[in-house]
Design a protein around this motif. Structure first.
Motif, mmCIF file in Angstrom:
data_model
loop_
_atom_site.group_PDB
_atom_site.id
_atom_site.type_symbol
_atom_site.label_atom_id
_atom_site.label_comp_id
_atom_site.label_asym_id
_atom_site.label_seq_id
_atom_site.Cartn_x
_atom_site.Cartn_y
_atom_site.Cartn_z
ATOM 1 N N VAL A 213 0.854 -1.188 0.000
ATOM 2 C CA VAL A 213 0.000 0.000 0.000
ATOM 3 C C VAL A 213 0.893 1.243 0.000
ATOM 4 O O VAL A 213 1.625 1.472 0.958
ATOM 5 N N PRO A 214 0.853 2.055 -1.047
ATOM 6 C CA PRO A 214 1.745 3.219 -1.105
ATOM 7 C C PRO A 214 1.433 4.216 -0.007
ATOM 8 O O PRO A 214 0.274 4.415 0.370
ATOM 9 N N SER A 215 2.483 4.858 0.470
ATOM 10 C CA SER A 215 2.308 5.818 1.561
ATOM 11 C C SER A 215 1.456 7.005 1.114
ATOM 12 O O SER A 215 0.791 7.624 1.937
ATOM 13 N N TRP A 216 1.469 7.325 -0.188
ATOM 14 C CA TRP A 216 0.623 8.437 -0.636
ATOM 15 C C TRP A 216 -0.853 8.121 -0.413
ATOM 16 O O TRP A 216 -1.639 9.031 -0.138
ATOM 17 N N PHE A 217 -1.224 6.853 -0.546
ATOM 18 C CA PHE A 217 -2.625 6.524 -0.276
ATOM 19 C C PHE A 217 -2.921 6.626 1.215
ATOM 20 O O PHE A 217 -3.943 7.206 1.610
ATOM 21 N N MET A 218 -2.061 6.075 2.057
ATOM 22 C CA MET A 218 -2.320 6.074 3.490
ATOM 23 C C MET A 218 -2.471 7.497 4.016
ATOM 24 O O MET A 218 -3.421 7.815 4.740
ATOM 25 N N GLU A 219 -1.556 8.372 3.633
ATOM 26 C CA GLU A 219 -1.613 9.748 4.132
ATOM 27 C C GLU A 219 -2.657 10.575 3.389
ATOM 28 O O GLU A 219 -3.353 11.398 3.984
ATOM 29 N N GLY A 220 -2.771 10.355 2.084
ATOM 30 C CA GLY A 220 -3.764 11.109 1.326
ATOM 31 C C GLY A 220 -5.181 10.799 1.756
ATOM 32 O O GLY A 220 -6.025 11.701 1.873
ATOM 33 N N TYR A 272 1.623 13.548 1.431
ATOM 34 C CA TYR A 272 0.344 14.071 1.899
ATOM 35 C C TYR A 272 -0.347 14.839 0.779
ATOM 36 O O TYR A 272 -1.551 14.679 0.542
ATOM 37 N N ILE A 273 0.406 15.712 0.112
ATOM 38 C CA ILE A 273 -0.157 16.558 -0.937
ATOM 39 C C ILE A 273 -0.554 15.715 -2.140
ATOM 40 O O ILE A 273 -1.695 15.788 -2.630
ATOM 41 N N LEU A 274 0.378 14.924 -2.654
ATOM 42 C CA LEU A 274 0.065 14.077 -3.804
ATOM 43 C C LEU A 274 -1.072 13.124 -3.463
ATOM 44 O O LEU A 274 -2.015 12.949 -4.250
ATOM 45 N N GLY A 275 -0.997 12.511 -2.281
ATOM 46 C CA GLY A 275 -1.992 11.517 -1.903
ATOM 47 C C GLY A 275 -3.389 12.077 -1.788
ATOM 48 O O GLY A 275 -4.358 11.464 -2.245
ATOM 49 N N TYR A 276 -3.524 13.253 -1.191
ATOM 50 C CA TYR A 276 -4.849 13.857 -1.071
ATOM 51 C C TYR A 276 -5.475 14.062 -2.434
ATOM 52 O O TYR A 276 -6.651 13.732 -2.662
ATOM 53 N N HIS A 277 -4.715 14.623 -3.367
ATOM 54 C CA HIS A 277 -5.285 14.928 -4.671
ATOM 55 C C HIS A 277 -5.626 13.662 -5.457
ATOM 56 O O HIS A 277 -6.657 13.610 -6.137
ATOM 57 N N LEU A 278 -4.789 12.620 -5.368
ATOM 58 C CA LEU A 278 -5.092 11.387 -6.089
ATOM 59 C C LEU A 278 -6.274 10.649 -5.464
ATOM 60 O O LEU A 278 -7.160 10.152 -6.175
#
Length: 999
Positions: A213-220, A272-278
């Motif tokens: 699970v990519p960290s961008w998903f967890m934080e986003g 956090y930034i990339l993950g939120y938007h995706l």
């Protein structure tokens, strides 16, 4: 943070890995002693078999990580709280909150927020939390943070609100964001993953999340929750979008690999930034339940390659890379349309040196002679204070320590800031002290001791300082200090315990303006420095406002009304708010020049913030009623999907509370394995391993049974470390059979070993240096006993020894682009003997040191390793060497006979390229670097160089930092070539490292 903390390669090898604040385990394999012969060659892999190779490697990685002590047996330890704390346990239906007794009032609030928000936090992941989740509150820390870990499962909260906080109550933010992490991982802990818990315990869930699970998903996804379930959240704050928007519009859309795994060359918005938007765009396009199905795919199929990616393909029909590109292109189009509508302010950029790299300038202020003060940081720059002359030439004034998000002030030749200082022993107790640097005298003064003061601001005449104080009970105050000694003049509190942010004096030194934050958002407040009276100048709002300063009868501050951070003014008499600037991406840190004619601030660009000046008569002066807000609309959509913000009750229930007895909570057996995992090495053997780490991270235990296949014998092992006292205590025991062969055939004997130790890890880090000292003493007792098959002629002695150690380090702060520290010293002293009588094991004493120096160019490093030991061998036993050996040599190949042994290594490290080369779904190469070294070791006897024996190794390492097959932990792969003149041979080694602590 979700699973584990830490993002950077340590760069300090062997015994020195604990120098870094967040060291990570490194797996290192070498294929050694391949003599290169003429005609040898390497074979390339055919593309047709790449898919099966990829699947095979992922399976190997899964197995490697599962059974590697680097992850499975390495305890995740954030540190300890002071032993003197009395703890309380507050219990709700789904949580048990452990907090210091003097923090119980705030602990009750945290417990209530967690419990009340849980149903809403769980809704869009279609999951209900099982069991009662433990939450540990570190109220002695001055750092703001929160994390969730799953081996053992726990939430850790650092409750001091940050000075850069947006208009959301900090405890509500922690409850929703960290609560979402709890649900993510508990949701992942279903299906096949949950079944595997029977065999491996909680580590299997953490491992699955880290691997797939990519960290961008967890934080986003957690940022999506905090945004959708509140009237604020980072998704509604303009500067949260700013960096990605600027990068996309001016630098284009980076490859997926670069956006996710980062770069040493370009600045990349964080996960956090990339993950939120995706995550938000995915919910917009494919519905609120998209990510439920994706996580379900992972939990049901943890053994297939990339189940997260396959889950996205099943739900959207897109590969992960295509999903990213389509989302970014749509957002880029919307941003472009908004960008075309902007009419920008007329500004003048203050000239600065363009080094070609991302560089941030903040908190600009006028200095004498047309110069400017500013802070400066960047990808390859340690945060520092600088002076910029009228021609743009920069000179460094001072390099501070850890300054966090606090405001920094300059006034009349002095710089004022707050800096974190660690406790000498307890990692979860630290302080924030006020520091003053006098530029003329080059003298630094520290005000206060063991304080929690933030965002200091000087009075116009530099005689007083105001700062925000948050005590250990969570009470926030404005403190007014005497500027030379830090004596407290006055402490001002608010009736509602509002959070005070970035205070600043007026021109007469009688009033203080600051932003205040409460449950309804933010407002601007005037505080009378003499009477303590507080007057609110604006209503509370969930629109971001920050950084206020006085200017005549107005307040200049930042606001986010139009969807981009801009400078606004407030008329203190009439209350009218006007927009003064129109920035393309975002304006910050406003102030007015001494002549009252110019507005000074920083304006964001894709290469960092730049210092900007605008004439006050030319400012826009747009009323709030005339402002059109720019927005992607994701926050509104998410809020609708979630059913609107959480409405917390005004009266919160009081939950049952009782003392939390440390003695009765020493063990928490969280993970196990049907195999024996060697913690100190990389071995996996038949047997059993059981691991325990308690909630306070004071007691660590590993127990197991090892079956030695070569000898066909087994032994029981037990390792315990207790960190709850000022010194750290350790104990390890083993008992079992050993076997060998003699004339009569195979025989066995029983071997019992007990090791006990006491150490004292001390942290003296201050200013720009990491400093530490750790004395230790250890004792080992080994007893060998006959069995019925042991030949009677064999003498089996008992070995008893003492070992004394002293480890010390001093390292200059350095950037992530440095392969090694630019300056520093590390020393390791060891002495081992057998003073108890019995079997004579001899003595050995030695010193190993490493000295770091700057290289010829930036980010180059030069190091020297020096070691020396003196040995007196025992009758039947010889202690292991305590200094480093030359590469490609071992004791058996060197066959040294001398009693004195020395070694020296000279090494030069340099980065070669930052290619940011992406081979989609195969590899992403971030950096190529080289290490050149010369190793030499020698031994001799007596006081002269009689019987001198020398061994030398010349060589070089060519290393690549990369990500393979989108595996989220970074690898370092390389080749080492060596020449051994004593043997006249060339050797080749394959080097392999993986940063398992990056997830």
């Amino acid at each position: 943070m979700v699973i584990l903390a830490g993002e950077n390669w340590v760069g300090i090898y062997q015994i020195f890995t604990n120098v870094e604040r967040n060291p990570f385990p490194v797996l290192h394999f070498s294929i050694r002693h391949f003599d290169i012969q003429e005609g040898d060659y390497l074979c390339l892999v055919n593309q047709r078999i790449m898919t099966s190779v990829r699947a095979g490697i992922l399976l190997i990685l899964f197995t490697l990580c599962l059974f590697s002590p680097g992850l499975f047996a390495q305890f995740f330890d954030t540190g300890q709280d002071p032993a003197s704390i009395k703890w309380r346990k507050i219990q709700t239906e789904h949580f048990k909150v452990i907090c210091p007794a003097d923090f119980e009032k705030e602990g009750q609030k945290i417990a209530g927020l967690l419990e009340f928000s849980l149903p809403r936090v769980s809704s869009t992941l279609d999951h209900h939390l099982r069991g009662r989740f433990p939450v540990l509150v570190h109220s002695r820390s001055a750092i703001s943070n929160g994390l969730v870990s799953w081996a053992p499962r726990r939430m850790e909260l650092y409750p001091v609100p940050p000075q850069g906080n947006y208009p959301q109550d900090w405890f509500e933010q922690l409850a929703v964001h960290e609560g979402r992490h709890v649900i993510q991982l508990d949701r992942l802990n279903t299906g096949t993953v949950r079944a595997m818990n029977l065999f491996f315990g909680q580590s299997i869930t953490a491992l699955t999340a880290g691997l797939y699970v990519p960290s961008w998903f967890m934080e986003g996804d957690a940022v999506v929750a905090e945004t959708a379930l509140s009237n604020s959240g980072r998704g509604r704050v303009p500067d949260f979008e700013m960096e990605l928007r600027a990068q996309t519009l001016l630098n284009g859309i980076f490859s997926y690999d670069k956006a996710v795994f980062g770069s040493y060359r370009d600045y990349i918005p964080d996960r956090y930034i990339l993950g939120y938007h995706l995550v938000a765009w995915g919910r917009k396009q494919y519905g609120r339940d998209l990510w439920v199905g994706v996580l379900g795919k992972v939990s049901r199929n943890p053994f297939i390659p990339n189940p997260f990616n396959r889950g996205i393909r099943e739900k959207t029909g897109l590969s992960l890379g295509s999903f990213y590109k389509r989302g970014m292109k749509e957002m880029d189009s919307l941003w472009q349309n908004e960008d075309n509508k902007l009419t920008l302010s007329t500004i003048k950029n203050i000239p600065v040196r363009d080094n070609g790299h991302y560089t941030d300038y903040h908190f600009p202020a006028e200095m004498e002679g047309g110069c400017f003060f500013s802070t400066q940081t960047g990808i390859d720059i340690v945060p520092r204070f600088i002076k910029i002359d009228p021609d743009g030439n920069e000179s460094v004034l001072y390099i501070p320590g850890d300054i966090g998000q606090d405001a920094i002030s300059y006034n009349n030749g002095k710089i004022f800031w707050a800096e974190y200082e660690p406790d000498i022993r307890w990692e979860n107790r630290n302080y924030s002290v006020v520091k003053v640097f006098d530029i003329a005298s080059r003298k630094t003064t520290t005000l206060g001791r063991k304080t929690r003061w933030f965002s200091p601001s000087p009075s116009p005449d530099n005689t007083k300082i105001c700062a925000v104080e948050v005590d250990e009970g969570g009470v926030c105050s404005l403190v007014i200090l005497e500027a030379t000694r830090g004596a407290l003049i006055r402490r001002i509190k608010t009736a509602e315990n509002l959070l005070l942010l970035t205070p600043a004096w007026d021109g007469e030194g009688k009033h203080i303006i600051c932003a205040v934050q409460g449950e309804k958002g933010k407002a601007l407040a005037d505080i009378n420095a003499v009477t303590g009276k507080i007057i609110f100048l604006t209503r509370f709002t969930t629109v971001e406002i920050s950084g206020p300063v006085y200017y005549q009868d107005k307040v200049i501050f930042l606001g986010g009304w139009n969807g981009i951070d801009n400078v606004y003014s407030l008329d203190t008499a009439g209350g009218q708010i006007l927009q003064l600037t129109s920035s393309r991406f975002g304006a910050h840190d406003p102030s007015v020049t001494a002549d009252g004619q110019h507005l000074l601030y920083v304006d964001y660009t894709p290469n960092g913030h730049r210092i900007t000046e605008a004439e006050l008569p030319d400012l826009l002066n747009i009323s709030l009623e005339s402002i059109d807000k720019m927005s992607l609309g994701l926050d509104t959509l998410l809020s609708q999907q979630e059913g609107g913000p959480i409405q917390y009750p005004e009266l919160q229930p009081v939950y049952p509370s009782k003392p939390y007895r440390k003695l009765f909570h020493l063990f928490d057996f969280h993970s196990w394995a049907p195999a024996y995992l060697d913690i100190s090495g990389l071995g996996v053997s038949p047997g059993i391993t059981l691991m325990s780490q308690n909630l306070l991270s004071t007691m660590f235990m590993t127990a197991g049974y090892l079956y030695n296949q070569a000898e066909q014998t087994g032994k029981y092992t037990l390792d315990i470390t207790y960190k709850g006292f000022y010194p750290v205590l350790s104990l390890s025991c083993s008992d079992g059979l050993r076997a060998s062969e003699w004339k009569s055939g195979r025989y066995t004997w029983e071997e019992k070993e007990i090791k006990a130790g006491i150490s004292l890890p001390l942290n003296f880090s201050r200013n720009r240096y990491y400093r530490g000292l750790q004395p230790a003493i250890k004792t080992t007792v080994t007893e060998l006993l006959h069995t019925s098959s042991t030949p009677g002629i064999f003498y089996l002695p008992a070995f008893k020894s003492l070992e004394y150690e002293l480890y010390a380090y001093q390292l200059l702060r350095y950037t992530t682009k440095n392969l090694l520290p630019e300056w520093g010293q590390v020393v390791y002293l060891r002495f081992r003997n057998s003073p108890f009588g019995g079997e004579n094991t001899g003595t050995i004493k030695g010193v190993q040191s490493t000295l770091y120096f700057p290289g010829l160019y930036r980010h180059h490093s030069f190091s020297i390793d020096l070691g020396f030991q003196y040995r007196i061998n025992g009758m039947n036993y010889r202690f292991a060497d305590v200094i480093n050996l030359p590469r490609s040599y071992s004791i058996s190949t060197m066959k040294t006979t001398g009693t004195r042994f020395g070694s020296a290594t000279v090494q030069y490290a340099l980065p070669l390229f930052y290619p940011d080369l992406s081979l989609p779904r195969v590899a992403y190469v971030k950096r190529i670097s080289a290490f050149f070294f010369i190793d030499h070791a020698f031994s001799y006897s007596g006081n002269s160089l009689s019987h001198y024996e020398g061994y030398t190794c010349f060589g070089a390492d060519l290393l690549t930092d990369l990500h393979l097959f989108r595996f989220y932990a970074p690898f370092r792969l390389g080749l080492r070539t060596m020449y051994l003149p004593e043997k006249n041979t060339y050797n080749l080694e394959f080097l392999y490292q993986v940063n398992l602590n990056s997830f």
